[in-house]
Design an enzyme around this catalytic site. Structure first.
Site, PDB file in Angstrom:
ATOM      1  CG  ASN A 277      -2.277   0.615   0.915  1.00 52.76           C
ATOM      2  OD1 ASN A 277      -2.350   1.625   0.210  1.00 52.76           O
ATOM      3  ND2 ASN A 277      -3.346   0.051   1.461  1.00 52.76           N
TER       4      ASN A 277
ATOM      5  CG  HIS B  71      23.854   5.392  11.075  1.00 51.36           C
ATOM      6  ND1 HIS B  71      24.600   5.814  10.005  1.00 51.36           N
ATOM      7  CD2 HIS B  71      22.548   5.517  10.704  1.00 51.36           C
ATOM      8  CE1 HIS B  71      23.791   6.187   9.030  1.00 51.36           C
ATOM      9  NE2 HIS B  71      22.544   6.010   9.418  1.00 51.36           N
TER      10      HIS B  71
ATOM     11  CB  ALA C  27      -1.154   0.564   8.712  1.00 51.20           C
TER      12      ALA C  27
ATOM     13  CB  ALA D  74      -1.318  -1.474  12.745  1.00 50.83           C
TER      14      ALA D  74
ATOM     15  CB  THR E 281      13.924  -4.954  17.898  1.00 55.78           C
ATOM     16  OG1 THR E 281      13.335  -5.845  18.851  1.00 55.78           O
ATOM     17  CG2 THR E 281      13.250  -3.586  18.007  1.00 55.78           C
TER      18      THR E 281
END
Length: 230
Positions: A82, A112, A139, A157, A162
């Site tokens: 989407n 980083h 989403a 959503a 992680t």
């Protein structure tokens, strides 16, 4: 220098060789995002040029955002994305067949260093992301570098993924964690859960879900639908 995009080593992303390749990719991406809704054939042709791999029937709604314009994205068949999918594709992103992305999902491969001195030098490193087949990424979800998500898994959503998520589960939250099995439960002819021989019978004010069969459970996570499974 460009080979360091895929080795996990630290490198300067503003290296002239890398910047030249990236700029050419972003030109194609800009062209894709300017297409009109009726230009489906043109969109398809551009995706074939932009992506490392893209399967038949895959649809990516503009605007699409990617650091390298999809150059390092490997999408299978019938993938649907989407609006506002962001692929930080500084290294490879793999997506299996029939996976869906809700709006505003971010898949990031670039990271980083935590060391302030290295970070001040503008260095980064990249880790690939693998997303299985027939997944649903809700989403606003964010998938971080190095993560693998198994087949048939649902990411809720707004979740921040992680670490790796196994196949066939529903996982939500920040950080994202597994809350239940995604498979629809087996039921008896009477409509009761048939996955357990015994279950608790006491009702509770705020029922949870059984982590295996997805039906209501008691506070200990034990299925309590029937007293005796059929």
């Amino acid at each position: 220098m460009i080979e360091k995009l895929h080795t996990g080593e630290l490198y300067p992303p503003d290296d002239p060789e890398i910047a030249a390749v990236q700029t050419a990719c972003l030109e194609k991406l800009h062209e894709y995002n300017q297409t009109r809704p009726r230009e489906t054939e043109r969109r398809r042709a551009l995706l074939q040029e932009m992506f490392a791999e893209i399967g038949e029937g895959t649809c990516i709604e503009p605007p699409f955002h990617a650091n390298f314009g999809g150059r390092h994205c490997h999408f299978g068949r019938r993938v649907y994305a989407n609006f506002n999918l962001t692929c930080v594709d500084d290294t490879h992103i793999y997506v299996g067949d029939c996976t869906m992305f809700g709006p505003n999902v971010t898949v990031a491969t670039a990271a980083h260093p935590l060391d302030a001195g290295l970070r001040e030098q503008g260095l980064q490193y990249n880790l690939p992301v693998h997303i299985g087949r027939n997944c649903w990424i809700g989403a606003g979800a964010i998938i971080l570098p190095g993560v693998t998500i198994g087949d048939n898994t649902v990411i809720g959503a707004g979740s921040v993924v992680t670490r790796d998520v196994p196949s066939g589960v529903v996982a939500v939250g920040n950080p994202c964690r597994v809350i239940k099995n995604a498979a629809y439960p087996t039921v008896s002819p009477e409509g009761f859960c048939a996955r357990f021989e015994r279950c608790a019978t006491s009702l509770i004010e705020e029922p949870a879900y059984c982590e295996v069969c997805v039906f209501f459970s008691d506070r200990d996570g034990v299925c309590r639908r029937p007293e005796r499974a059929q």
